[in-house]
Design a protein around this motif. Structure first.
Motif, PDB file in Angstrom:
ATOM      1  N   ILE A 199       0.727  -1.139  -0.043  1.00 16.18           N
ATOM      2  CA  ILE A 199       0.007  -0.049   0.005  1.00 16.18           C
ATOM      3  C   ILE A 199       1.019   1.230  -0.042  1.00 16.18           C
ATOM      4  O   ILE A 199       0.708   2.188  -0.658  1.00 16.18           O
ATOM      5  N   GLU A 200       2.029   1.232   0.950  1.00 19.13           N
ATOM      6  CA  GLU A 200       2.879   2.365   0.882  1.00 19.13           C
ATOM      7  C   GLU A 200       3.393   2.634  -0.431  1.00 19.13           C
ATOM      8  O   GLU A 200       3.438   3.904  -0.712  1.00 19.13           O
ATOM      9  N   GLN A 201       3.791   1.629  -1.112  1.00 17.08           N
ATOM     10  CA  GLN A 201       4.502   1.787  -2.354  1.00 17.08           C
ATOM     11  C   GLN A 201       3.662   2.357  -3.389  1.00 17.08           C
ATOM     12  O   GLN A 201       3.963   3.384  -4.375  1.00 17.08           O
ATOM     13  N   VAL A 202       2.476   1.941  -3.606  1.00 19.14           N
ATOM     14  CA  VAL A 202       1.598   2.560  -4.501  1.00 19.14           C
ATOM     15  C   VAL A 202       1.276   3.910  -4.138  1.00 19.14           C
ATOM     16  O   VAL A 202       1.205   4.813  -5.122  1.00 19.14           O
ATOM     17  N   ASN A 203       1.070   4.350  -2.949  1.00 18.60           N
ATOM     18  CA  ASN A 203       1.045   5.693  -2.684  1.00 18.60           C
ATOM     19  C   ASN A 203       1.963   6.594  -2.666  1.00 18.60           C
ATOM     20  O   ASN A 203       2.101   7.758  -3.175  1.00 18.60           O
ATOM     21  N   HIS A 204       3.158   5.985  -2.719  1.00 20.72           N
ATOM     22  CA  HIS A 204       4.561   6.719  -3.123  1.00 20.72           C
ATOM     23  C   HIS A 204       4.597   6.941  -4.389  1.00 20.72           C
ATOM     24  O   HIS A 204       4.821   7.973  -5.067  1.00 20.72           O
ATOM     25  N   ASP A 205       4.190   5.695  -5.184  1.00 16.14           N
ATOM     26  CA  ASP A 205       4.317   5.969  -6.772  1.00 16.14           C
ATOM     27  C   ASP A 205       3.340   7.053  -7.300  1.00 16.14           C
ATOM     28  O   ASP A 205       3.703   7.784  -8.152  1.00 16.14           O
ATOM     29  N   ILE A 206       2.181   7.063  -6.573  1.00 18.46           N
ATOM     30  CA  ILE A 206       1.264   8.241  -7.065  1.00 18.46           C
ATOM     31  C   ILE A 206       1.791   9.617  -6.694  1.00 18.46           C
ATOM     32  O   ILE A 206       1.720  10.607  -7.629  1.00 18.46           O
ATOM     33  N   SER A 207       2.433   9.690  -5.640  1.00 14.34           N
ATOM     34  CA  SER A 207       2.920  11.003  -5.092  1.00 14.34           C
ATOM     35  C   SER A 207       4.026  11.588  -6.303  1.00 14.34           C
ATOM     36  O   SER A 207       4.377  12.979  -6.327  1.00 14.34           O
ATOM     37  N   LEU A 208       4.720  10.676  -6.967  1.00 15.27           N
ATOM     38  CA  LEU A 208       5.591  11.032  -7.959  1.00 15.27           C
ATOM     39  C   LEU A 208       4.991  11.097  -9.354  1.00 15.27           C
ATOM     40  O   LEU A 208       5.744  11.441 -10.374  1.00 15.27           O
ATOM     41  N   GLY A 209       3.817  11.110  -9.387  1.00 21.45           N
ATOM     42  CA  GLY A 209       3.094  11.337 -10.593  1.00 21.45           C
ATOM     43  C   GLY A 209       2.665  10.258 -11.353  1.00 21.45           C
ATOM     44  O   GLY A 209       2.057  10.172 -12.567  1.00 21.45           O
ATOM     45  N   PHE A 210       2.973   8.986 -10.807  1.00 22.54           N
ATOM     46  CA  PHE A 210       2.623   7.751 -11.856  1.00 22.54           C
ATOM     47  C   PHE A 210       1.010   7.420 -11.713  1.00 22.54           C
ATOM     48  O   PHE A 210       0.507   7.597 -10.699  1.00 22.54           O
ATOM     49  N   PRO A 211       0.290   7.331 -12.950  1.00 24.24           N
ATOM     50  CA  PRO A 211      -0.979   6.895 -12.791  1.00 24.24           C
ATOM     51  C   PRO A 211      -1.603   5.552 -12.593  1.00 24.24           C
ATOM     52  O   PRO A 211      -0.906   4.802 -13.149  1.00 24.24           O
ATOM     53  N   TYR A 212      -2.077   5.494 -11.588  1.00 22.43           N
ATOM     54  CA  TYR A 212      -2.934   4.472 -11.086  1.00 22.43           C
ATOM     55  C   TYR A 212      -4.525   4.536 -11.474  1.00 22.43           C
ATOM     56  O   TYR A 212      -4.902   5.830 -11.215  1.00 22.43           O
ATOM     57  N   PHE A 213      -5.214   3.337 -11.997  1.00 21.23           N
ATOM     58  CA  PHE A 213      -6.344   3.407 -12.042  1.00 21.23           C
ATOM     59  C   PHE A 213      -7.304   2.287 -11.623  1.00 21.23           C
ATOM     60  O   PHE A 213      -6.560   1.276 -11.319  1.00 21.23           O
ATOM     61  N   SER A 214      -8.601   2.644 -11.274  1.00 22.07           N
ATOM     62  CA  SER A 214      -9.572   1.610 -11.190  1.00 22.07           C
ATOM     63  C   SER A 214     -10.344   1.399 -12.254  1.00 22.07           C
ATOM     64  O   SER A 214     -10.492   2.316 -12.976  1.00 22.07           O
ATOM     65  N   GLY A 215     -11.036   0.249 -12.364  1.00 21.91           N
ATOM     66  CA  GLY A 215     -11.879   0.110 -13.439  1.00 21.91           C
ATOM     67  C   GLY A 215     -12.201  -1.258 -13.718  1.00 21.91           C
ATOM     68  O   GLY A 215     -11.917  -2.210 -13.466  1.00 21.91           O
ATOM     69  N   ASP A 216     -13.119  -1.327 -14.789  1.00 26.83           N
ATOM     70  CA  ASP A 216     -13.670  -2.596 -15.344  1.00 26.83           C
ATOM     71  C   ASP A 216     -12.792  -3.242 -16.229  1.00 26.83           C
ATOM     72  O   ASP A 216     -12.642  -3.079 -17.595  1.00 26.83           O
ATOM     73  N   LEU A 217     -11.644  -3.907 -15.920  1.00 24.43           N
ATOM     74  CA  LEU A 217     -10.477  -4.453 -16.768  1.00 24.43           C
ATOM     75  C   LEU A 217     -11.189  -5.476 -17.795  1.00 24.43           C
ATOM     76  O   LEU A 217     -11.033  -5.312 -19.148  1.00 24.43           O
ATOM     77  N   ALA A 218     -11.802  -6.473 -17.364  1.00 25.95           N
ATOM     78  CA  ALA A 218     -12.301  -7.517 -18.106  1.00 25.95           C
ATOM     79  C   ALA A 218     -13.209  -7.034 -19.305  1.00 25.95           C
ATOM     80  O   ALA A 218     -13.283  -7.520 -20.533  1.00 25.95           O
ATOM     81  N   ALA A 219     -14.001  -5.731 -18.991  1.00 24.04           N
ATOM     82  CA  ALA A 219     -14.796  -5.390 -19.905  1.00 24.04           C
ATOM     83  C   ALA A 219     -14.213  -4.610 -21.142  1.00 24.04           C
ATOM     84  O   ALA A 219     -14.818  -4.062 -22.053  1.00 24.04           O
ATOM     85  N   ASN A 220     -12.965  -4.171 -20.854  1.00 25.21           N
ATOM     86  CA  ASN A 220     -12.114  -3.283 -21.703  1.00 25.21           C
ATOM     87  C   ASN A 220     -10.783  -3.908 -22.388  1.00 25.21           C
ATOM     88  O   ASN A 220     -10.155  -3.155 -23.240  1.00 25.21           O
ATOM     89  N   VAL A 221     -10.436  -5.074 -22.053  1.00 28.59           N
ATOM     90  CA  VAL A 221      -9.260  -5.579 -22.542  1.00 28.59           C
ATOM     91  C   VAL A 221      -9.494  -6.948 -23.162  1.00 28.59           C
ATOM     92  O   VAL A 221     -10.423  -7.674 -23.087  1.00 28.59           O
ATOM     93  N   GLU A 222      -8.495  -7.419 -24.071  1.00 27.24           N
ATOM     94  CA  GLU A 222      -8.569  -8.915 -24.622  1.00 27.24           C
ATOM     95  C   GLU A 222      -7.349  -9.447 -24.508  1.00 27.24           C
ATOM     96  O   GLU A 222      -6.205  -8.697 -24.578  1.00 27.24           O
ATOM     97  N   GLY A 223      -7.111 -10.730 -24.622  1.00 30.42           N
ATOM     98  CA  GLY A 223      -5.990 -11.281 -24.768  1.00 30.42           C
ATOM     99  C   GLY A 223      -5.239 -11.113 -26.299  1.00 30.42           C
ATOM    100  O   GLY A 223      -5.978 -10.706 -27.446  1.00 30.42           O
TER     101      GLY A 223
END
Length: 390
Positions: free
Chosen positions: A285-309
């Motif tokens: 959790i700490e690492q993700v929040n650190h990454d976000i503080s550096l400006g790296f974009p994390y997203f939430s979303g419906d992955l299965a509905a938007n990607v394919e193999g």
């Protein structure tokens, strides 16, 4: 890939859009033993041309490494690299305003990596002025298996008869070639050349839109510990601190869940480079929040509905599942501004996430293996050459 209901404990932005900021550069390693206090001053009018020739040099090293996993002519790729090395060297020696500072690195005291530049100059002059084909030794080491094969080649000897045809000034560089290149694994010496320029003229390193070195990281080779990035420290503990202190590789990540391993919660999901993902990830959790503080974009979303193999589109992606997003991730993902600790959850069916996370975190896994897995995922070093050529 199916979705299951799960609550995402994150803060999100009210506005979703593609305007995620990008850094001008990723932070360089703070653990280099080859640092200099005499960097070359580059004027604004010199910067763009130098970055262009540095891009050529970086990409030639990356192409050589890619060639070791294919049927390409390694000799041609080596000759391309030494040509670009000497172009950068010539420009900094003769064309820039602060050439004196550059030349000082070859004097006394001498930069610890300067001999690699002289060695490349020697073999480039051999290639240009004598009828002799510069190429790696015919004896190579082949490593790998189902996750990919790779050749490790070494610099060949320059015959005495060839050396005798060179001018005295070039002949004086022979000791550098014998000490730094002859018999050495080729890619490792290319990395030393790049480290030299990163140290003495850091502003000319060519970087992509994510702030990463153009052409890097190199693709992971399972079971091999060689550096995948010019800034990567050789000590594994220092390398871990370097990786965790910089932005992750790729352009964005999509969070798919949280799992507890040995009493510690981890976030997991997929790293995207543009619209493609070649690697899953796991972070504290700490690492993700650190990454976000550096400006790296994390997203939430419906992955299965938007990607394919998409493995069939990338035949050299042998180390994991390839996903292709139908649209830009930012068009369907919700930006995450902070992640909070909560119970385990997942938006993706599957029982293997605990094992996935454990491979780089459980004490039972050998340290060297944990480091290799962590490095490949963190740097996004599973992206194959076929993806970088698109």
């Amino acid at each position: 890939m199916l979705l299951t209901k799960g609550l995402l404990a994150v803060d999100v932005l009210d506005v979703v859009g593609p305007g995620t900021s990008r850094p001008a550069a990723l932070a360089p390693s703070a653990t280099s033993e080859k640092g200099t206090d005499m960097p070359v001053t580059v004027r604004p009018d010199e910067l763009a041309p130098l970055r262009t020739v540095m891009r050529d040099l970086q990409l030639s090293a990356s192409r050589y490494y890619a060639g070791t996993a294919s049927s390409e002519d390694l000799g041609a790729l080596v000759r391309e690299f030494i040509t670009h090395t000497q172009t950068v060297n010539d420009w900094l020696t003769n064309a820039v305003g602060d050439a004196a500072s550059y030349k000082a690195h070859f004097g006394t005291p001498r930069h610890l990596l300067a001999d690699y530049i002289d060695a490349n100059k020697y073999v480039r002059n051999v290639s240009q002025h004598v009828m002799h084909i510069v190429s790696p030794d015919d004896e190579v080491n082949l490593v790998g298996g189902t996750l990919g094969m790779r050749l490790y080649a070494h610099w060949d000897e320059v015959p005495a008869a060839v050396h005798a045809k060179l001018r005295p000034g070039t002949q004086s560089l022979r000791p550098a070639y014998d000490a730094k290149l002859f018999g050495k694994e080729v890619m490792s010496t290319m990395m030393e050349v790049l480290r030299f320029y990163a140290d003495v003229v850091p502003d000319v390193i060519h970087r992509d839109l994510n702030g990463e070195w153009t052409g890097f990281p190199l693709m992971n080779q399972p079971g091999m510990s060689h550096a995948l990035h010019p800034e990567e420290p050789s000590d594994s503990a220092e390398a871990r601190a370097w990786m965790d202190g910089r932005r992750p590789g790729g352009s964005s990540r999509v969070i798919c869940g949280q799992v507890t391993v040995e009493d510690r919660p981890y976030v997991f999901g997929f790293t995207f480079d543009g619209r493609h993902s070649f690697a899953a990830f796991s972070e504290t959790i700490e690492q993700v929040n650190h990454d976000i503080s550096l400006g790296f974009p994390y997203f939430s979303g419906d992955l299965a509905a938007n990607v394919e193999g998409a493995n069939e589109a990338f035949p050299d992606a042998l180390q994991g599942v390839v996903l292709a997003s139908r649209e830009e991730v930012s068009s369907w993902g919700t930006p995450v501004t902070r992640v909070h600790v909560q119970g385990d959850w997942s938006t993706i069916d599957g029982e293997g996430w605990s094992q996935f996370v454990g491979l780089e975190n459980k004490a039972i896994v050998p340290i060297s293996m944990r480091h290799e897995i962590r490095r490949a995922r963190r740097l996004n070093a599973l992206t194959p050459p076929s993806a970088t050529r698109r």
